[in-house]
Write an enzyme that holds these catalytic residues in place. Sequence first.
Site, PDB file in Angstrom:
ATOM      1  N   SER A  99     -20.320  29.968 -52.731  1.00 43.28           N
ATOM      2  CA  SER A  99     -18.985  29.534 -52.326  1.00 43.28           C
ATOM      3  C   SER A  99     -18.214  28.867 -53.468  1.00 43.28           C
ATOM      4  O   SER A  99     -17.940  29.483 -54.481  1.00 43.28           O
ATOM      5  CB  SER A  99     -19.107  28.602 -51.115  1.00 43.28           C
ATOM      6  OG  SER A  99     -17.860  28.297 -50.560  1.00 43.28           O
ATOM      7  N   ASP A 235     -11.440  30.203 -52.816  1.00 43.09           N
ATOM      8  CA  ASP A 235     -12.660  29.730 -53.454  1.00 43.09           C
ATOM      9  C   ASP A 235     -13.510  30.935 -53.854  1.00 43.09           C
ATOM     10  O   ASP A 235     -13.113  32.081 -53.663  1.00 43.09           O
ATOM     11  CB  ASP A 235     -13.434  28.767 -52.546  1.00 43.09           C
ATOM     12  CG  ASP A 235     -13.987  29.448 -51.310  1.00 43.09           C
ATOM     13  OD1 ASP A 235     -13.460  30.506 -50.934  1.00 43.09           O
ATOM     14  OD2 ASP A 235     -14.948  28.921 -50.713  1.00 43.09           O
TER      15      ASP A 235
END
Length: 438
Positions: A99, A235
């Site tokens: 992530s 992200d």
Amino acid sequence: MARKLFGTDGVRGVAGDLLTAELALALGRAVTLEAAAERPQVLVIRDTRESGEMLEAALAAGVTAAGGDVLLGGVLPTPAAPLLIRRYGFDVAAVISASHNPYRDNGIKFFGADGMKLSDATELAIERRLEVPAAPPAVIGRVRALHGTLEDYLRELHSRFRELSLDGLDVLLDCANGATFRAAPEIFRRLGATVTVLADEPDGRNINAGCGSTHVEALAEQVVAGGHDVGFAFDGDGDRVLAVDRTGRVVDGDELIALAAIHLRRTGRLDGGGVAVTVMTNYGFHNAMREAGVEVAITSVGDRYVLEELKTRRWTLGGEQSGHIIDMGFVPSGDGIASALLTLESLQREDLAERQAMVKLPQRLVNVPVVDRDAAMQAAELAEAIETESRGLEGRGRVLVRPSGTEQLVRVMVEAPTQDETDAVCARLVALVERLSA
């Protein structure tokens, strides 16, 4: 028995250290044996980290060694996994990503045949299988490339937002050198926007490096300098987004969820009439939802808890201040690209800089280092102080004091009508925590 490897978002750690090829292979074998299918069909996608290919190969080896077949989908945002499960009927999907973490980290998270992240019980069962020697499989599975996955994902996005016209809109996108670097610019262009892109040249090590939603200040500067109408920062794995208006002001997940909730309610698409958010959500959000007639459910921090609440209540919308927004009407996962498009749909051609969905209260968050976070939280004097300060802010703001889940820290957060009052209340509580921990 508690899970030891799985956290709130799969297994995560430094690639080659905690997250080794051997562990990835073992996880691939275990998740395949746990799947309720005779010959499980397992999708594997990843982000742009240099360790992704190693873990992809090891995970695939584990799946095939347990008799499952692997379909390699390549570099795709995390939310593509549940969408592809729905399209092709996979038994399991694995996403290799950490992530928003630095490139040295990586992770493996799994989705089941229903498109949802695996339950705590299933993750625990997988961990237990790691402790048992595996028997030789009756068959050996195969590994194949699944072509056209990017187009499949883009087609799903275009179908959901087919009535959204972005003609004449000047958009700046920050793709964090991550999984959205191809998909995000393409769907915005297909919908008619003029698109400029930052951080869209991944080299395996520059993911999230001074860019993306964890470094949104770079996007803010470029939006103003380039005279763009709006900017969005994703992200590394594409399940989060933050926005920037034309004046350079950052719009976080609280405001984006508020915009979406009011829009979906107005158009009759806010199933159940409520929205699920975490304890970190700004008090101003609650004020705005109260005025809009939208019920609010509060969960612990973490998108999995938001998702569980949405499933339980059969609601559509939820998310976190970080920009992790779930629209169950599209996919049961955070999807940064879809959330950005939902924001523009909610604005209905209005300027993001003129948004009026909510008024944020001043907020101050301080992480206080302590020797023993549990002992500090159990102190009667701290409980009394929290109650006293909370009473003083009742109906106007709030106090939240909680232990870190991973570090010896106590997190003190205060929201009040003015910055001075916010700072004063926070300072008193921080000083008390420090004294109790001395």
